[in-house]
Design a protein around this motif. Structure first.
Motif, PDB file in Angstrom:
ATOM      1  N   ASP A 173       4.252  -3.624  14.293  1.00 20.33           N
ATOM      2  CA  ASP A 173       5.241  -2.570  14.073  1.00 20.33           C
ATOM      3  C   ASP A 173       4.502  -1.244  13.970  1.00 20.33           C
ATOM      4  OD1 ASP A 173       7.222  -0.838  13.316  1.00 20.33           O
ATOM      5  OD2 ASP A 173       7.971  -2.055  11.658  1.00 20.33           O
ATOM      6  N   MET A 174       4.639  -0.414  14.994  1.00 21.00           N
ATOM      7  CA  MET A 174       3.939   0.861  15.040  1.00 21.00           C
ATOM      8  C   MET A 174       4.435   1.839  13.977  1.00 21.00           C
ATOM      9  SD  MET A 174       1.720   0.575  17.507  1.00 21.00           S
ATOM     10  CE  MET A 174       1.291   2.227  18.014  1.00 21.00           C
ATOM     11  N   GLU A 175       5.637   1.606  13.464  1.00 20.23           N
ATOM     12  CA  GLU A 175       6.224   2.530  12.493  1.00 20.23           C
ATOM     13  C   GLU A 175       5.970   2.118  11.046  1.00 20.23           C
ATOM     14  OE1 GLU A 175       7.594   5.269  13.624  1.00 20.23           O
ATOM     15  OE2 GLU A 175       7.258   4.599  15.690  1.00 20.23           O
ATOM     16  N   ALA A 176       5.495   0.902  10.835  1.00 14.52           N
ATOM     17  CA  ALA A 176       5.314   0.409   9.469  1.00 14.52           C
ATOM     18  C   ALA A 176       4.222   1.177   8.739  1.00 14.52           C
ATOM     19  CB  ALA A 176       4.981  -1.082   9.495  1.00 14.52           C
ATOM     20  N   VAL A 177       4.455   1.437   7.464  1.00 18.74           N
ATOM     21  CA  VAL A 177       3.476   2.123   6.627  1.00 18.74           C
ATOM     22  C   VAL A 177       2.630   1.071   5.910  1.00 18.74           C
ATOM     23  CG1 VAL A 177       3.155   3.687   4.677  1.00 18.74           C
ATOM     24  CG2 VAL A 177       5.022   4.087   6.300  1.00 18.74           C
TER      25      VAL A 177
END
Length: 252
Positions: A173-177
């Motif tokens: 997931d490229m958006e996960a922090v």
């Protein structure tokens, strides 16, 4: 006026149609992961782990020269060899700019997560999917094992649940922090991946870039050892030898 509107609509339709066609074209030098073999190829990463001091932290290798080890001529090597938990590994590695292991491990983990999330939706044989899933999980465990032993405290059963660990990612997931986990969390994921992978690992892998069941038992033994679970480490070692000398076709 109406004629202009109609012409404009037709032009827009052709434009959108052309965009759809371009979106369907795979850029030169790139590939779309549709086939099971496409995902299996992600396991065969020819760029390995950096052959630097980080390897010594996990006990993968050590110097043959005892004098150098005793004198701490290469401090990280000596600290690992003598299991010196008081040695400040982090500051030494920061001072030497040692970051290759971090980048490479997480790059590999991203590939393994892609496989784990998607291989069962690909086109290919069920056996290949099963092997690929197991191989991706055991290699993800391997990468996290390197990371936790390089960038966190050694496992201590009394403090592992509080000791700061590493970022754990189970999905691509490229958006996960990223959130820093504990040492205990990391080992829980590592051991879960190992146990889920072992039944489906092949006795003999297609090539040396893909892990087999002997590798799985060896990693299991090592993780138990680093957790000070000595009886379990011994049993996994015996299982590894039995597998390797039998169906694994290794000559020890």
């Amino acid at each position: 006026m109406k004629r202009n509107i109609i012409i404009g609509c037709i032009a827009a339709a052709f434009s959108l149609s052309a965009c759809d066609n371009y979106l369907d074209i795979v850029p030169k030098g790139e590939s779309v992961l549709n086939q099971t073999n496409d995902y299996l190829g992600l396991i065969e990463d020819v760029y390995g782990y950096p052959i630097q001091s980080e390897w010594y932290l996990c006990g993968e290798a050590t110097s043959y020269n005892m004098e150098l080890l005793e004198n701490y001529s290469s401090p990280l090597n000596s600290a690992a060899f003598y299991w010196n938990e008081d040695f400040d590994r982090a500051s030494y590695m920061t001072a030497t700019g040692s970051s290759d292991m971090y980048t490479i491990c997480y790059r590999k983990i991203s590939n393994f997560n892609i496989i784990i999330q998607n291989i069962n939706k690909s086109e290919g044989s069920d056996d290949d999917k099963r092997y690929g899933m197991a191989q991706a999980k055991i290699m993800r465990a391997y990468a996290y094992f390197y990371l936790i032993n390089t960038y966190a405290k050694p496992y201590n059963p009394e403090t592992a649940a509080q000791d700061r660990g590493i970022i754990l990612r189970e999905d691509f997931d490229m958006e996960a922090v990223g959130v820093q986990s504990t040492v205990a969390d990391a080992y829980a994921l590592i051991q879960r991946d190992i146990e889920e992978a072992l039944p489906d690992l092949p006795h003999v892998a297609m090539n040396t870039f893909r892990p087999n069941k002997s590798f799985g038992y060896a990693l299991k033994a090592k993780v138990h050892l680093f957790k000070r679970e000595f009886n379990e480490a011994l049993q996994a070692s015996l299982d590894c030898i039995k597998e390797a000398e039998g169906e694994g076709r290794h000559k020890l």
